[in-house]
Write a protein that holds these residues in place. Structure first.
Motif, PDB file in Angstrom:
ATOM      1  N   SER A  44       0.823  -1.202   0.000  1.00 14.69           N
ATOM      2  CA  SER A  44       0.000   0.000   0.000  1.00 14.69           C
ATOM      3  C   SER A  44       0.860   1.257   0.000  1.00 14.69           C
ATOM      4  N   LYS A  45       0.423   2.255  -0.755  1.00  8.96           N
ATOM      5  CA  LYS A  45       1.088   3.556  -0.812  1.00  8.96           C
ATOM      6  C   LYS A  45       0.416   4.565   0.110  1.00  8.96           C
ATOM      7  N   ALA A  46      -0.555   4.116   0.890  1.00  9.52           N
ATOM      8  CA  ALA A  46      -1.267   5.029   1.791  1.00  9.52           C
ATOM      9  C   ALA A  46      -0.314   5.579   2.846  1.00  9.52           C
ATOM     10  N   LYS A  47      -0.492   6.840   3.157  1.00 11.21           N
ATOM     11  CA  LYS A  47       0.319   7.481   4.182  1.00 11.21           C
ATOM     12  C   LYS A  47      -0.039   6.935   5.576  1.00 11.21           C
ATOM     13  N   HIS A  48      -1.326   6.617   5.759  1.00 12.71           N
ATOM     14  CA  HIS A  48      -1.818   6.075   7.027  1.00 12.71           C
ATOM     15  C   HIS A  48      -2.804   4.946   6.732  1.00 12.71           C
TER      16      HIS A  48
END
Length: 175
Positions: A157-161
């Motif tokens: 995942s490239k999600a920051k959070h």
């Protein structure tokens, strides 16, 4: 003047994930969504919903059915003192060459152009990596993936959070 915005996916973020939901009776809000949205407003954010709705292209429900459930949903938000600035949806199927189906950024770019949104101060909250990819393609780097919808591949995942649900977002978005 630019505005800061919280972009929300619908299914899995606002309401519990039900494949191709198109009946109000099947629509169940995620616990804490109204409180989170009121907090966004308190912090000065506008709220825009962006959602892929391929059930329309697949023939599972009509554009009219989608509009009915969307109006009902917006009424529920309004009754709980939450103003949704706008809702953008992609009615196309996964094989479409449209620019609006996430992970393409078309819906976000349309919102940006229509409302003068400050991308550096805005956030995308989704339950699949395609939402994060669409946000990044539209220069939104502040991203949150919630586990309240689809299974998440945390390693890629490239999600920051990554959070369990929108109920926990208050700990991340504080200004």
């Amino acid at each position: 003047m630019t505005i800061k915005t919280i972009f929300l996916d619908r299914d899995g973020v606002i309401n519990k994930e039900v494949n191709y939901i198109h009946n109000i009776d099947d629509f169940e809000f995620i616990d804490g969504v109204f409180e989170a949205c009121r907090n966004f407003q308190k912090l000065g954010y506008e709220i825009i919903i962006i959602t892929n709705q391929s059930g329309i292209a697949r023939g599972y429900f009509t554009e009219f059915d989608y509009q009915l459930i969307t109006k009902w949903m917006l009424d529920q938000f309004e009754e709980r003192n939450v103003k949704i600035l706008d809702v953008f949806h992609c009615p196309h199927g996964p094989d479409s060459s449209c620019n609006c189906r996430k992970p393409k950024p078309g819906m976000l770019l349309k919102a940006i152009n229509q409302y003068g949104i400050d991308m550096k101060r805005s956030w995308m909250i989704g339950d699949k990596d395609v939402y994060i990819k669409a946000a990044n393609a539209a220069n939104i780097q502040n991203t949150i993936m919630v586990k309240s919808g689809h299974p998440i591949d945390l390693k890629n995942s490239k999600a920051k959070h990554v959070l369990d649900s929108i109920k926990q977002v208050k700990a991340v978005i504080q200004n």
